[in-house]
Scaffold this motif. Sequence first.
Motif, PDB file in Angstrom:
ATOM      1  N   GLY A 216       0.754  -1.417   0.099  1.00  0.00           N
ATOM      2  CA  GLY A 216       0.059   0.082   0.220  1.00  0.00           C
ATOM      3  C   GLY A 216       0.871   1.238  -0.132  1.00  0.00           C
ATOM      4  N   ILE A 217       1.814   1.196   0.865  1.00  0.00           N
ATOM      5  CA  ILE A 217       2.830   2.394   0.989  1.00  0.00           C
ATOM      6  C   ILE A 217       3.515   2.827  -0.664  1.00  0.00           C
ATOM      7  N   GLY A 218       3.997   1.689  -0.925  1.00  0.00           N
ATOM      8  CA  GLY A 218       4.546   1.778  -2.440  1.00  0.00           C
ATOM      9  C   GLY A 218       3.514   2.389  -3.396  1.00  0.00           C
ATOM     10  N   ALA A 219       2.399   2.104  -3.343  1.00  0.00           N
ATOM     11  CA  ALA A 219       1.347   2.246  -4.382  1.00  0.00           C
ATOM     12  C   ALA A 219       0.679   3.955  -3.953  1.00  0.00           C
ATOM     13  N   TYR A 220       0.887   4.354  -2.657  1.00  0.00           N
ATOM     14  CA  TYR A 220       0.555   5.701  -2.236  1.00  0.00           C
ATOM     15  C   TYR A 220       1.802   6.509  -2.659  1.00  0.00           C
ATOM     16  N   CYS A 221       3.037   5.995  -2.784  1.00  0.00           N
ATOM     17  CA  CYS A 221       4.310   6.822  -3.295  1.00  0.00           C
ATOM     18  C   CYS A 221       4.017   7.086  -4.883  1.00  0.00           C
ATOM     19  N   VAL A 222       3.183   6.403  -5.595  1.00  0.00           N
ATOM     20  CA  VAL A 222       2.773   6.917  -6.920  1.00  0.00           C
ATOM     21  C   VAL A 222       1.518   7.716  -6.949  1.00  0.00           C
ATOM     22  N   GLY A 223       0.356   7.196  -6.116  1.00  0.00           N
ATOM     23  CA  GLY A 223      -0.708   8.307  -6.055  1.00  0.00           C
ATOM     24  C   GLY A 223      -0.641   9.817  -5.387  1.00  0.00           C
ATOM     25  N   ILE A 224       0.098   9.678  -4.241  1.00  0.00           N
ATOM     26  CA  ILE A 224       0.077  10.948  -3.575  1.00  0.00           C
ATOM     27  C   ILE A 224       1.013  12.114  -4.447  1.00  0.00           C
ATOM     28  N   PRO A 225       2.096  11.898  -4.748  1.00  0.00           N
ATOM     29  CA  PRO A 225       2.897  12.783  -5.497  1.00  0.00           C
ATOM     30  C   PRO A 225       1.976  12.950  -7.035  1.00  0.00           C
ATOM     31  N   GLY A 226       1.446  11.957  -7.535  1.00  0.00           N
ATOM     32  CA  GLY A 226       0.371  12.178  -8.826  1.00  0.00           C
ATOM     33  C   GLY A 226      -0.667  13.075  -8.427  1.00  0.00           C
ATOM     34  N   TYR A 227      -1.132  13.288  -7.307  1.00  0.00           N
ATOM     35  CA  TYR A 227      -2.199  14.114  -6.663  1.00  0.00           C
ATOM     36  C   TYR A 227      -1.703  15.358  -6.792  1.00  0.00           C
ATOM     37  N   TYR A 228      -0.382  15.637  -6.713  1.00  0.00           N
ATOM     38  CA  TYR A 228       0.133  16.975  -6.850  1.00  0.00           C
ATOM     39  C   TYR A 228       0.968  17.247  -8.249  1.00  0.00           C
ATOM     40  N   GLY A 229       0.491  16.455  -9.323  1.00  0.00           N
ATOM     41  CA  GLY A 229       0.927  16.418 -10.493  1.00  0.00           C
ATOM     42  C   GLY A 229       2.480  16.179 -10.662  1.00  0.00           C
ATOM     43  N   ILE A 230       3.142  15.483  -9.734  1.00  0.00           N
ATOM     44  CA  ILE A 230       4.513  14.750  -9.990  1.00  0.00           C
ATOM     45  C   ILE A 230       4.345  13.322 -10.397  1.00  0.00           C
ATOM     46  N   TYR A 231       4.883  12.945 -11.390  1.00  0.00           N
ATOM     47  CA  TYR A 231       4.820  11.491 -12.206  1.00  0.00           C
ATOM     48  C   TYR A 231       6.218  11.262 -12.323  1.00  0.00           C
ATOM     49  N   ASP A 232       7.235  11.974 -11.665  1.00  0.00           N
ATOM     50  CA  ASP A 232       8.547  11.511 -11.916  1.00  0.00           C
ATOM     51  C   ASP A 232       8.831  10.320 -11.165  1.00  0.00           C
ATOM     52  N   GLY A 233       9.247   9.167 -11.976  1.00  0.00           N
ATOM     53  CA  GLY A 233       9.287   7.730 -11.751  1.00  0.00           C
ATOM     54  C   GLY A 233      10.679   7.738 -10.571  1.00  0.00           C
ATOM     55  N   VAL A 234      11.408   8.420 -10.738  1.00  0.00           N
ATOM     56  CA  VAL A 234      13.027   8.523  -9.939  1.00  0.00           C
ATOM     57  C   VAL A 234      12.575   8.975  -8.650  1.00  0.00           C
ATOM     58  N   PHE A 235      11.768  10.106  -8.459  1.00  0.00           N
ATOM     59  CA  PHE A 235      11.341  10.582  -7.378  1.00  0.00           C
ATOM     60  C   PHE A 235      10.578   9.723  -6.592  1.00  0.00           C
ATOM     61  N   GLN A 236       9.453   9.059  -7.297  1.00  0.00           N
ATOM     62  CA  GLN A 236       8.660   8.100  -6.616  1.00  0.00           C
ATOM     63  C   GLN A 236       9.398   7.041  -5.955  1.00  0.00           C
ATOM     64  N   LEU A 237      10.305   6.524  -6.756  1.00  0.00           N
ATOM     65  CA  LEU A 237      11.015   5.176  -6.122  1.00  0.00           C
ATOM     66  C   LEU A 237      11.912   5.707  -4.950  1.00  0.00           C
ATOM     67  N   LEU A 238      12.450   6.855  -5.188  1.00  0.00           N
ATOM     68  CA  LEU A 238      13.309   7.257  -3.973  1.00  0.00           C
ATOM     69  C   LEU A 238      12.394   7.513  -2.663  1.00  0.00           C
ATOM     70  N   LEU A 239      11.090   8.068  -3.109  1.00  0.00           N
ATOM     71  CA  LEU A 239      10.234   7.731  -1.906  1.00  0.00           C
ATOM     72  C   LEU A 239       9.728   6.838  -1.315  1.00  0.00           C
ATOM     73  N   VAL A 240       9.667   5.771  -2.181  1.00  0.00           N
ATOM     74  CA  VAL A 240       9.288   4.400  -1.831  1.00  0.00           C
ATOM     75  C   VAL A 240      10.397   3.895  -0.964  1.00  0.00           C
TER      76      VAL A 240
END
Lengths: 321, 266
Positions: free
Chosen positions: A74-98
């Motif tokens: 769930g946390i991993g998925a929210y690391c895609v969803g929450i940045p996406g909510y703010y218009g951030i779709y950068d995969g590198v950023f998301q993975l670092l967040l994960v």
Amino acid sequence: MNLKSLSPAGPNGWVMVITLVALVLVPPYTVLANEPFFLDLVMRAVILSIAAVSLNLVLGYGGMISFGHAAYLGIGAYCVGIPGYYGIYDGVFQLLLVVAVCGVFALVTGLVCLRTRGVYFIMITLAFAQMVFYAMVSLDEYGGDDGLVIYERSRFPLGGAIGDSITLYYVCLAVLVATLLLVHRIVNSRFGLVIRGTAGNDARLQSLGLPTFRYRLICYVIAGIMCGIAGWLLGNFTLFISPEMMNWIRSGELIFMVVLGGAGSLFGPVLGTGAFITLEEFLSGFTVYWQLYFGIFLVLVVLFGRGGLHGFIEWLFRRRS
Amino acid sequence: MPPVAVAAAQIATLPAGRDTDMLLEVIDLYKAFGGVVATNHVSLEVREGEVHAVIGPNGAGKTTLVSQLTGELRPDGGRVRLAGRTITRMPTHRRARLGVARSFQITSVVNNLSVLENVLLAVQAHAGHNFRFWRPALRCRDLVDAAHASLQRVGLGELADRSAADLSHGEHRQLEIAMATATQPRLLLLDEPMAGMGREETVRMVDILNTIRGGPGILLIEHDMDAVFALADRISVLVNGAVIACDTPDAIRNNAQVKAAYLGED
């Protein structure tokens, strides 16, 4: 390093090679047969396999029965969803967040959980996962109970994107192979020998002078991050996130996939996940009461299927030779 | 008084435990479980290279004593010193790093691993820096060689690749010794290494322990009197948690108090 140590050994090694080759050939098949739904089904199985393989590292090899592993999904998925909510779709950023969020969550909860044993460990890992679950339910900003739609899949620098399903599928498959390789190397390393030893006799290892708590904590964090990456893929796959992804039922299913395939075997969890999803699909098309039959099957496997599918394959080939 | 005489007087008044070859000193150790006193002001010491046996009837508190020396139990009072360093409250794994190794009364090996892997863990523990995640452990030549050497010493060389779960009782005890010695300990605590063994296995174990002696100091807890008198340099007799006698084997054999409390029962 020579290649021999990575080559398949025994019947289960060959099952692994054949399965992975078959998985590579799935997208061409779905295009030729015009069955896009089948690709979705296999992709879900591949993603959950990564989660199961990561759970197997702590549960199968390390003897730590975590009942809260879906939290990382769930946390991993929210690391895609929450940045996406703010218009951030950068995969590198998301993975670092994960890596950061799952790593810190596993480290902090592990410091508490790993001081307990047996049923207490099961209950406390469950409790932490439920805390994350209810936290997400109560966060109305990100959809709360109803979840959140993700409008775009992750983008990577230099124009790389995982726009279409087939690209995403191959990314998932590559992550699965990388996870298997990593787990294989870890459990056979000096670190892994300690981890497998603590599952068998932790007190003995301590009296040998090994501070086992540290080893188990690091193992717990590695598994958490691996599962977080599976969650990141899941978010990209479903393009929708909700707290349901980290429901305790999902944690239980992951445990079952590991046990069904064979806890403490490298490829067993992948077989277990495949069998689980196939059965779920087959039985639910057969009868609306499929969960009843599924439940009976689960009980039988736990009672009689020691060693899971991995053990079954070994037994089959040992009998023939 | 001339300075030399002062120094001599001081040395004379120093407790015996200050000798340079003193490896383990247990000073006035006390432990009670509720109302039951398991360790009643026990003092004893093990010198470098010495085999010091502790005998006593069942329930005398022998295993409780060992557990306090390894750190698995915390004493309520008294001190434990290893080579002059106080280790009374040090955790188990740190004592082990200082060179305290033990074998268990109830066989304690890692059953889900192979015989070789069991010893390899012991070698690894001694070598330290085990946060190696990539290279297979079985490919670390120096570690594997040391593990094999340790198995050869106890006569288990042929069984290295077997699962530890498949060994016989006597072989399990030999594996225990291999693991304990593989850490190259300074102090070896052997908790009834002959327990449950037949005559022949006991003789083999005495031989194995005789090859080890002279290296680490050994605290031997054992019921088998033939083995004790064959191996020990000194013997302490523990009854109801207290040491009632500590002397050479010959003196213990002829000690009236000991005969009454313990040996007479046989």
